[in-house]
Enzyme design. Structure first.
Site, PDB file in Angstrom:
ATOM      1  CG  HIS A  66      -1.822   1.232   1.268  1.00  0.00           C
ATOM      2  ND1 HIS A  66      -1.684   2.094   2.310  1.00  0.00           N
ATOM      3  CD2 HIS A  66      -2.945   1.513   0.574  1.00  0.00           C
ATOM      4  CE1 HIS A  66      -2.685   2.922   2.149  1.00  0.00           C
ATOM      5  NE2 HIS A  66      -3.408   2.599   1.137  1.00  0.00           N
ATOM      6  NE  ARG A  67      -1.746   5.959   1.059  1.00  0.00           N
ATOM      7  CZ  ARG A  67      -2.373   6.810   1.881  1.00  0.00           C
ATOM      8  NH1 ARG A  67      -1.650   7.872   2.451  1.00  0.00           N
ATOM      9  NH2 ARG A  67      -3.521   6.889   2.149  1.00  0.00           N
ATOM     10  CD  GLU A  92      -2.600   1.603  -3.486  1.00  0.00           C
ATOM     11  OE1 GLU A  92      -1.791   1.958  -2.421  1.00  0.00           O
ATOM     12  OE2 GLU A  92      -3.857   2.022  -3.669  1.00  0.00           O
ATOM     13  CG  ASP A 123      -3.039   5.758  -4.220  1.00  0.00           C
ATOM     14  OD1 ASP A 123      -3.921   4.823  -4.435  1.00  0.00           O
ATOM     15  OD2 ASP A 123      -2.511   6.021  -2.944  1.00  0.00           O
ATOM     16  CG  HIS A 130      -3.160   8.806  -0.868  1.00  0.00           C
ATOM     17  ND1 HIS A 130      -3.751  10.203  -0.182  1.00  0.00           N
ATOM     18  CD2 HIS A 130      -3.892   8.055  -1.082  1.00  0.00           C
ATOM     19  CE1 HIS A 130      -5.054   9.441   0.256  1.00  0.00           C
ATOM     20  NE2 HIS A 130      -5.025   8.364  -0.280  1.00  0.00           N
ATOM     21  CD  GLU A 153      -7.383   4.796  -5.188  1.00  0.00           C
ATOM     22  OE1 GLU A 153      -6.389   4.177  -4.427  1.00  0.00           O
ATOM     23  OE2 GLU A 153      -8.141   5.359  -4.880  1.00  0.00           O
ATOM     24  CD  GLN A 178      -6.384   0.770  -6.090  1.00  0.00           C
ATOM     25  OE1 GLN A 178      -7.125   0.628  -5.032  1.00  0.00           O
ATOM     26  NE2 GLN A 178      -5.396   0.717  -5.926  1.00  0.00           N
TER      27      GLN A 178
HETATM   28  O1  G3P Z   1      -6.777   1.786  -2.929  1.00  0.00           O
HETATM   29  C1  G3P Z   1      -7.105   0.960  -1.709  1.00  0.00           C
HETATM   30  C2  G3P Z   1      -6.790   2.076  -0.346  1.00  0.00           C
HETATM   31  O2  G3P Z   1      -5.407   2.308  -0.703  1.00  0.00           O
HETATM   32  C3  G3P Z   1      -7.797   3.166  -0.601  1.00  0.00           C
HETATM   33  O3  G3P Z   1      -7.197   4.132   0.370  1.00  0.00           O
HETATM   34  O4  G3P Z   1      -6.854   6.498   0.475  1.00  0.00           O
HETATM   35  O5  G3P Z   1      -4.899   4.961   0.695  1.00  0.00           O
HETATM   36  O6  G3P Z   1      -5.971   5.261  -1.427  1.00  0.00           O
HETATM   37  P1  G3P Z   1      -6.112   5.397   0.004  1.00  0.00           P
HETATM   38 CA    CA Z   2      -4.911   3.527  -2.872  1.00  0.00          CA
END
Ligand code: G3P
Ligand code: CA
Length: 353
Positions: free
Chosen positions: A37-38, A64, A66, A79, A165, A197
Site C-alpha cells: 500500500h503506497r 500499489e 495511486d 496519493h 488507482e 482500482q
Molecule cells: O486503494 C485502496 C486504498 O489504498 C484506499 O485508500 O486512500 O490509501 O488510496 P487510499
Molecule cells: Ca489507494
C-alpha cells in the site's frame, strides 16, 4: 501455493498433500495477496521508487501506485491531489491558485521535489536496504513504477502485479491514459495479480468497457465501504454517495477493495466470493509484529483475498507463521498410531506375564 511453507522439520514423515488446498478460504484457495500500500509506506517515504523496491524485496505480491495527473498531462504516483503533505514543495515553490495541486505543476517541477516520510514509522532509510536507483525518494511517474516492477519480474522470474488507482473519479482521459500506458508496458492482462482500482463505480465500469475496446483484460477492482442491505450486500460509492449491489458490481468488476470497517465480515466476503468477486481490505497498519498477527488473522480466517498494507514484511511474516502453524496431518499418521497401539498392547502383555 505461492509462498514457501515455513520450515516444518518432520524428518522422514510424508505429508498429506490435500491439506494445502484447505489452508485458505480465499476465492482461489491461494494465499492472500500482500499488496504494498503506497509502497513500503510504513518504512520509507510513500509512493517512491525506493519504497516500492523495498516492498518487492520484502516479498510483496503487488505494488500499489495511486495516480494523479500533472499540469502537462503526465501520470505520477501520488496519493493526495496536492503536493504539500508528502513533499518539500513549500520550501521550493509559492502556492498556485491558492494551493499545491498536482494538476497545477509540471512534471519537471514535480521532479525537483523530494518526498518526505509521513506517519509514525516511515523514515528516510531502512536497515540493510540500499536503493538501486540514483534518486529513490523523488515523485515517480507511472512509467517508472512499471519499469521497476517489469525489471524485477524479468530478473527474478516472478509475476509481481501492479494495482494502479485512478484518483480522479470517473475521468475518461485519466482512465484512457492509464490503460494506454499499461498496455504499452505489457500490463495488458497477462501479468498475474494486476488490478486497476477506483472509488468511482461508474469509473470501474468505464475501465472495464475501455479494456474490451483496447483488447486488454486486467482485473478491475471497485473500491468502497461494505454495506449489509438486509436482503443482500452492496458497496458504498464515496464519489456519488450511492450504494452498488454486489450483483451489479459483479457485472463489470472482478474484485472489491474495501475499508476494514462498516459491514465487512466473513458473511460479506462469502457473498462476494459466491459472485466470483475477490475482496481486498485496507488498510493494514499494525504497529508491531504481534499486533500484525492479531490484525491479520481474523481476516485470513474470513477468507479475505488480499491485504493492502503499509508493512509488507509484517504481512509476509504473518502468512509464513500461519502456514507454519497449520501443520499438515502426516500421511503416515494412521500407521504411527497403529504402531503406538501395538507397543501399548505389548507392554500390557509383559506386565500381565
Ligand atoms: O486503494 C485502496 C486504498 O489504498 C484506499 O485508500 O486512500 O490509501 O488510496 P487510499
Ligand atoms: Ca489507494
Amino acid at each position: 501455493m505461492k509462498r514457501t511453507l515455513g520450515a516444518i522439520a518432520l524428518g522422514l514423515i510424508s505429508m498429506a498433500p490435500a491439506h494445502a488446498a484447505t489452508l485458505y478460504n480465499t476465492l482461489d484457495g491461494e494465499a492472500p495477496l500482500i499488496i504494498a500500500h503506497r509502497g513500503a509506506s510504513g518504512y520509507l517515504p510513500e509512493h517512491t521508487l525506493g519504497g516500492y523496491e523495498l516492498a518487492l524485496q520484502m516479498g510483496a505480491d503487488v505494488i500499489e501506485p495511486d495516480l494523479q495527473t500533472t499540469a502537462d498531462g503526465e501520470l505520477v504516483a501520488m496519493h493526495d491531489s496536492t503536493l504539500d503533505r508528502t513533499t518539500n514543495i513549500e520550501a521550493l515553490f509559492a502556492p498556485r491558485n491558492g494551493g499545491y495541486r498536482v494538476s497545477d505543476f509540471t512534471l519537471a517541477e514535480i521532479k525537483s521535489l523530494t518526498v518526505e516520510p509521513t506517519g509514525a514509522t516511515a523514515s528516510t532509510s531502512y536497515d540493510g536496504f540500499t536503493p538501486s536507483m540514483a534518486n529513490p525518494y523523488r515523485v515517480p511517474t507511472f512509467q517508472e513504477v512499471m519499469d521497476l516492477v517489469s525489471a524485477y519480474n524479468a530478473t527474478t522470474g516472478k509475476q509481481i502485479g501492479i494495482y494502479p488507482e485512478a484518483k480522479t473519479p470517473n475521468s475518461l482521459a485519466m482512465n484512457e491514459k492509464i490503460l494506454q500506458e499499461m498496455k504499452a508496458n505489457g500490463f495488458d492482462g497477462s501479468v498475474q495479480n494486476t488490478f486497476i482500482q477506483t472509488f468511482s463505480h461508474e469509473g470501474a465500469r468505464q475501465l472495464a468497457d475501455l479494456q474490451v475496446e483496447m483488447g486488454m483484460d486486467n482485473a478491475i477492482a471497485a473500491l468502497g465501504y461494505a454495506i449489509d442491505l438486509g436482503d443482500g450486500f452492496g458497496v458504498y460509492d464515496a464519489t456519488t454517495g450511492g450504494v452498488t449491489a454486489l450483483e451489479d458490481l459483479a457485472g463489470f468488476a472482478d474484485g472489491l477493495g474495501l475499508y476494514l470497517g462498516y459491514d465487512l465480515d466473513a458473511a460479506f466476503i462469502a457473498a462476494a466470493h459466491a459472485l466470483g468477486l475477490t475482496v481486498h481490505g485496507w488498510t493494514f497498519r499494525p504497529t508491531s509484529d504481534e499486533a500484525a498477527w492479531d490484525m491479520f488473522l481474523p481476516w485470513i480466517e474470513a477468507g479475505m483475498d488480499g491485504f493492502f498494507t503499509d508493512y509488507s514484511l509484517r504481512g509476509v511474516e504473518v502468512l509464513d507463521r500461519y502456514e507454519a502453524s497449520e501443520v499438515p496431518v502426516p500421511a503416515t499418521l494412521p500407521l504411527m498410531l497403529a504402531g503406538l497401539g501395538g507397543l501399548a498392547m505389548l507392554r500390557r502383555r509383559r506386565a500381565a506375564a
